[in-house]
Design a protein around this motif. Structure first.
Motif, mmCIF file in Angstrom:
data_model
loop_
_atom_site.group_PDB
_atom_site.id
_atom_site.type_symbol
_atom_site.label_atom_id
_atom_site.label_comp_id
_atom_site.label_asym_id
_atom_site.label_seq_id
_atom_site.Cartn_x
_atom_site.Cartn_y
_atom_site.Cartn_z
ATOM 1 N N ILE A 21 -18.807 44.928 -18.007
ATOM 2 C CA ILE A 21 -18.059 44.485 -19.431
ATOM 3 C C ILE A 21 -19.611 44.983 -20.395
ATOM 4 N N THR A 22 -19.292 45.614 -21.382
ATOM 5 C CA THR A 22 -20.320 45.606 -22.312
ATOM 6 C C THR A 22 -20.856 44.217 -22.924
ATOM 7 N N PRO A 23 -22.172 44.353 -23.231
ATOM 8 C CA PRO A 23 -23.266 44.865 -22.780
ATOM 9 C C PRO A 23 -23.972 44.594 -21.475
ATOM 10 N N GLN A 24 -23.337 43.867 -20.677
ATOM 11 C CA GLN A 24 -23.576 43.474 -19.343
ATOM 12 C C GLN A 24 -23.608 44.613 -18.242
ATOM 13 N N THR A 25 -22.970 45.815 -18.316
ATOM 14 C CA THR A 25 -22.645 46.644 -17.285
ATOM 15 C C THR A 25 -23.817 46.986 -16.668
ATOM 16 N N GLU A 26 -25.075 47.268 -17.303
ATOM 17 C CA GLU A 26 -26.134 47.830 -16.683
ATOM 18 C C GLU A 26 -26.729 46.678 -15.566
ATOM 19 N N VAL A 27 -26.577 45.588 -15.634
ATOM 20 C CA VAL A 27 -26.957 44.782 -14.692
ATOM 21 C C VAL A 27 -26.445 44.683 -13.254
ATOM 22 N N ILE A 28 -25.099 44.975 -13.369
ATOM 23 C CA ILE A 28 -23.967 45.379 -12.371
ATOM 24 C C ILE A 28 -24.659 46.795 -11.593
ATOM 25 N N GLU A 29 -24.987 48.004 -12.654
ATOM 26 C CA GLU A 29 -25.360 49.087 -12.143
ATOM 27 C C GLU A 29 -26.627 49.201 -11.518
ATOM 28 N N LYS A 30 -27.478 48.416 -12.017
ATOM 29 C CA LYS A 30 -29.017 48.137 -11.327
ATOM 30 C C LYS A 30 -28.768 47.602 -9.904
ATOM 31 N N LEU A 31 -27.997 46.544 -9.885
ATOM 32 C CA LEU A 31 -27.917 45.761 -8.648
ATOM 33 C C LEU A 31 -27.116 46.927 -7.725
ATOM 34 N N SER A 32 -26.267 47.650 -8.092
ATOM 35 C CA SER A 32 -25.515 48.504 -7.198
ATOM 36 C C SER A 32 -26.650 49.503 -6.688
ATOM 37 N N GLN A 33 -27.543 50.150 -7.600
ATOM 38 C CA GLN A 33 -28.450 50.916 -7.152
ATOM 39 C C GLN A 33 -29.488 50.255 -6.103
ATOM 40 N N PHE A 34 -29.781 49.047 -6.188
ATOM 41 C CA PHE A 34 -30.672 48.405 -5.450
ATOM 42 C C PHE A 34 -30.176 48.358 -4.043
ATOM 43 N N HIS A 35 -28.811 48.089 -4.240
ATOM 44 C CA HIS A 35 -28.026 48.066 -2.831
ATOM 45 C C HIS A 35 -28.117 49.470 -2.026
ATOM 46 N N ALA A 36 -27.852 50.501 -2.726
ATOM 47 C CA ALA A 36 -27.830 51.535 -2.269
ATOM 48 C C ALA A 36 -29.197 52.102 -1.702
ATOM 49 N N GLU A 37 -30.285 51.759 -2.224
ATOM 50 C CA GLU A 37 -31.693 52.271 -1.875
ATOM 51 C C GLU A 37 -31.891 51.312 -0.824
ATOM 52 N N GLY A 38 -31.363 50.163 -0.415
ATOM 53 C CA GLY A 38 -31.814 49.232 0.792
ATOM 54 C C GLY A 38 -32.850 48.187 0.146
ATOM 55 N N ASP A 39 -32.933 48.054 -1.205
ATOM 56 C CA ASP A 39 -33.962 47.032 -1.469
ATOM 57 C C ASP A 39 -32.830 45.675 -1.837
ATOM 58 N N LEU A 40 -31.695 45.654 -1.670
ATOM 59 C CA LEU A 40 -30.702 44.282 -1.837
ATOM 60 C C LEU A 40 -29.800 44.576 -0.698
ATOM 61 N N ASP A 41 -30.056 43.550 0.066
ATOM 62 C CA ASP A 41 -29.315 43.315 1.447
ATOM 63 C C ASP A 41 -28.467 42.149 1.111
ATOM 64 N N ALA A 42 -27.320 42.713 0.358
ATOM 65 C CA ALA A 42 -26.258 41.695 0.131
ATOM 66 C C ALA A 42 -24.861 42.366 0.308
ATOM 67 N N GLU A 43 -23.787 41.376 0.572
ATOM 68 C CA GLU A 43 -22.384 41.926 0.445
ATOM 69 C C GLU A 43 -22.114 42.057 -1.069
ATOM 70 N N MET A 44 -21.755 43.518 -1.481
ATOM 71 C CA MET A 44 -21.591 43.562 -2.981
ATOM 72 C C MET A 44 -20.101 43.633 -2.855
ATOM 73 N N ILE A 45 -19.309 42.833 -3.902
ATOM 74 C CA ILE A 45 -17.790 42.858 -3.716
ATOM 75 C C ILE A 45 -17.427 43.210 -5.346
ATOM 76 N N ASN A 46 -16.677 44.585 -5.282
ATOM 77 C CA ASN A 46 -16.489 45.102 -6.394
ATOM 78 C C ASN A 46 -15.013 44.615 -6.752
ATOM 79 N N VAL A 47 -15.030 43.464 -7.685
ATOM 80 C CA VAL A 47 -13.673 42.987 -7.910
ATOM 81 C C VAL A 47 -12.822 43.436 -8.926
ATOM 82 N N GLU A 48 -11.588 43.079 -9.234
ATOM 83 C CA GLU A 48 -10.682 43.710 -10.302
ATOM 84 C C GLU A 48 -10.626 42.833 -11.510
ATOM 85 N N GLY A 49 -11.638 41.908 -11.621
ATOM 86 C CA GLY A 49 -11.833 41.275 -13.034
ATOM 87 C C GLY A 49 -12.734 40.112 -12.775
#
Length: 400
Positions: free
Chosen positions: A37-65
Motif C-alpha cells: 500500500i502506498t507509501p509503504q510498498t517499497e518496504v515489502i518489495e525490499k524484503l522480497s528482494q532480500f528473500h530472493a537473494e538469500g539474505d532473509l531466511d523467512a516464510e514470506m506470506i503473500n496475503v490478499e489484504g
C-alpha cells in the motif's frame, strides 16, 4: 541522537522504506506477511528482494489484504516465531480488528506504519492521522525522525516486544512521502551485531511455542474479574516498556555506538523560555529554526516525542516545567476537541506546569509542508503570548 563511526559498519544511501526493510531483515524474522500500500510498498518489495537473494531466511506470506497480514503474523508469533509486517493508512484501518486482537493476545509483533492520512476525505497524502486513530489499541508506539532512526527503532522494537516482562506488539511510525521516499546516509550494522544485541532475549523465559503433537491454546473470552485482571496486566506491561526502552537504548549505544535518550529527546531546551513539542520528520526542521533563532538571541528549544505509547507524561512534565510558553505541533486533527490530539494530551498535564502557556499548532496534513517560515511563526506567537499578547490557542498553520 549521537553517532560515532563503527568499524565494519556499512554506510548506505537508503530511503526510509529501505531502512525499515534492512532493520527487519537484520533481526532475522521467521515469518513476514506482505501486502503493498502506498507509501509503504517499497518496504515489502525490499524484503522480497532480500528473500530472493538469500539474505532473509523467512516464510514470506503473500496475503490478499492487510487484515490477513496481521492475522498471519499474530498467529505465527503466538506459535513462537519472530514476525514482521508493514502497512499504512487505509491498510491499518482495514486490519483494525486484528490490531486489537494482537494487542489483547500479547503477541510480540513488530510492524512499521508509514504515516498517511486515513479514510474520510480521499487523499493519498502525508499526515499522522492513522497513528492517532490507533493510539488506544494497546500497542507500543515509536516515532522516527529520520532514516537512521527508522532502521534503529525497528531493531529496538524487537528488544521491546519480545522482552519477557512486556510481550506486546510494537508499531514503528515514520512520515509517509517525506521519510518513506527520502534517501539519506544510513549506517547499517552487520547481522552478527544485531544478533548479539537481541541475544539477551535468549536468556529470558520463553512463551509456549506450537510444537507437533502438543496442544497450545491462544485467546479466550474474559469473564468477570478475569478480563479486568488481563487489562490491568496489559497496561502495566505497556507502562514498563518505558523503562525497558532506556535499558535497550543503553545497550544499543554500547554495541552500535549510536545513542538515543529514551521516550523524549530535548534539543536546546534546558535553558529555553519557549519550546515546541513535535514528533517525526518535522523535528529536523524545528531543530534548524531553533539554531537560527538562538543565533538571534532568542531562547527557544525543542522537545521531541520518540515514544508516543505509552504516553511519556512524566518526561514531558519535566521538559515543560518552568517554561514561559510551549507549543505542540500536530500533524493530525482531534475530532470533537479544539486543538490537535497530542496537544490535548499535553494539556491534560498542564496542572503540573501551570506557569507554562500552551498553544496548539496544526500543520503538515494532506501533504502540506511544515516549513521553516511556519515554525518561525509558531515561535513568534508563543513568545508574544509569554509577553501577555493576545493569541489564538488553536492555530491552523496549513491554512495560512
Amino acid at each position: 541522537m549521537s553517532t560515532a563511526t563503527l568499524s565494519g559498519t556499512g554506510v548506505k544511501l537508503l530511503t526510509g522504506n529501505a531502512a525499515a526493510a534492512f532493520g527487519a531483515m537484520l533481526c532475522s524474522p521467521d515469518v513476514v506477511a506482505a501486502y503493498p500500500i502506498t507509501p509503504q510498498t517499497e518496504v515489502i518489495e525490499k524484503l522480497s528482494q532480500f528473500h530472493a537473494e538469500g539474505d532473509l531466511d523467512a516464510e514470506m506470506i503473500n496475503v490478499e489484504g492487510e487484515n490477513s497480514a496481521m492475522n498471519a503474523v499474530t498467529a505465527a508469533s503466538l506459535a513462537g516465531g519472530r514476525v514482521f509486517t508493514a502497512t499504512s493508512s487505509w491498510g491499518l484501518v482495514f486490519m483494525y480488528d486484528a490490531v486489537l486482537a494482537t494487542a489483547g493476545a500479547r503477541a510480540p509483533v513488530v510492524m512499521v506504519n508509514v504515516n498517511r492520512e486515513t479514510p474520510g476525505i480521499i487523499a493519498v497524502s502525508s499526515g499522522q492521522q492513522d497513528m492517532i486513530s490507533t493510539r488506544d489499541c494497546g500497542w507500543i508506539f515509536l516515532v522516527a525522525e529520520n532514516c537512521q532512526e527508522i532502521l534503529d527503532q525497528v531493531i529496538i522494537a524487537y528488544r521491546l516486544a519480545e522482552d519477557h516482562g512486556i510481550q506486546l506488539p510494537v508499531m514503528v511510525h515514520y512520515d509517509g512521502f517525506y521519510l518513506s521516499y527520502m534517501a539519506e546516509r544510513v549506517e547499517v550494522p552487520e547481522k552478527r551485531m544485531v544478533k548479539s544485541y537481541l541475544s539477551i532475549l535468549d536468556s529470558q523465559p520463553r512463551r509456549p511455542a506450537l510444537l507437533p503433537g502438543k496442544g497450545l491454546g491462544c485467546g479466550s473470552h474474559g469473564i468477570m474479574g478475569g478480563y479486568l485482571e488481563l487489562r490491568r496486566k496489559h497496561l502495566n506491561a505497556l507502562m514498563r516498556s518505558k523503562e525497558i526502552l532506556k535499558e535497550a537504548e543503553d545497550e544499543f549505544a554500547r554495541i552500535f555506538q549510536r545513542s538515543y535518550p529514551g521516550a523524549v529527546e530535548e534539543y536546546r531546551a534546558a535553558d529555553a523560555d519557549t519550546v515546541l513539542v513535535g514528533s517525526g520528520s518535522m523535528c529536523g526542521t524545528i531543530r534548524t529554526v531553533v539554531d537560527v533563532m538562538r543565533d538571534q538571541g532568542r531562547r527557544v528549544g525543542m522537545v521531541k516525542i520518540r515514544m508516543y505509547r505509552p504516553f511519556p507524561a512524566a518526561e514531558l512534565v519535566s521538559s515543560l516545567k518552568g517554561k514561559k510558553s510551549a507549543g505542540v505541533v500536530d500533524r493530525s486533527v482531534c475530532f470533537g476537541f479544539e486543538g490537535g490530539p497530542i496537544f490535548n494530551e499535553v494539556a491534560s498535564l498542564s496542572g503540573k506546569f501551570p506557569e507554562t502557556g500552551l498553544l496548539s499548532f496544526i500543520d503538515g496534513i494532506a501533504n502540506t509542508d511544515i516549513t521553516k517560515e511556519n515554525i518561525e511563526e509558531m515561535f513568534t506567537r508563543l513568545i508574544e503570548m509569554s509577553k501577555g499578547g493576545a493569541v489564538d490557542t488553536v492555530n491552523w498553520m496549513a491554512e495560512e
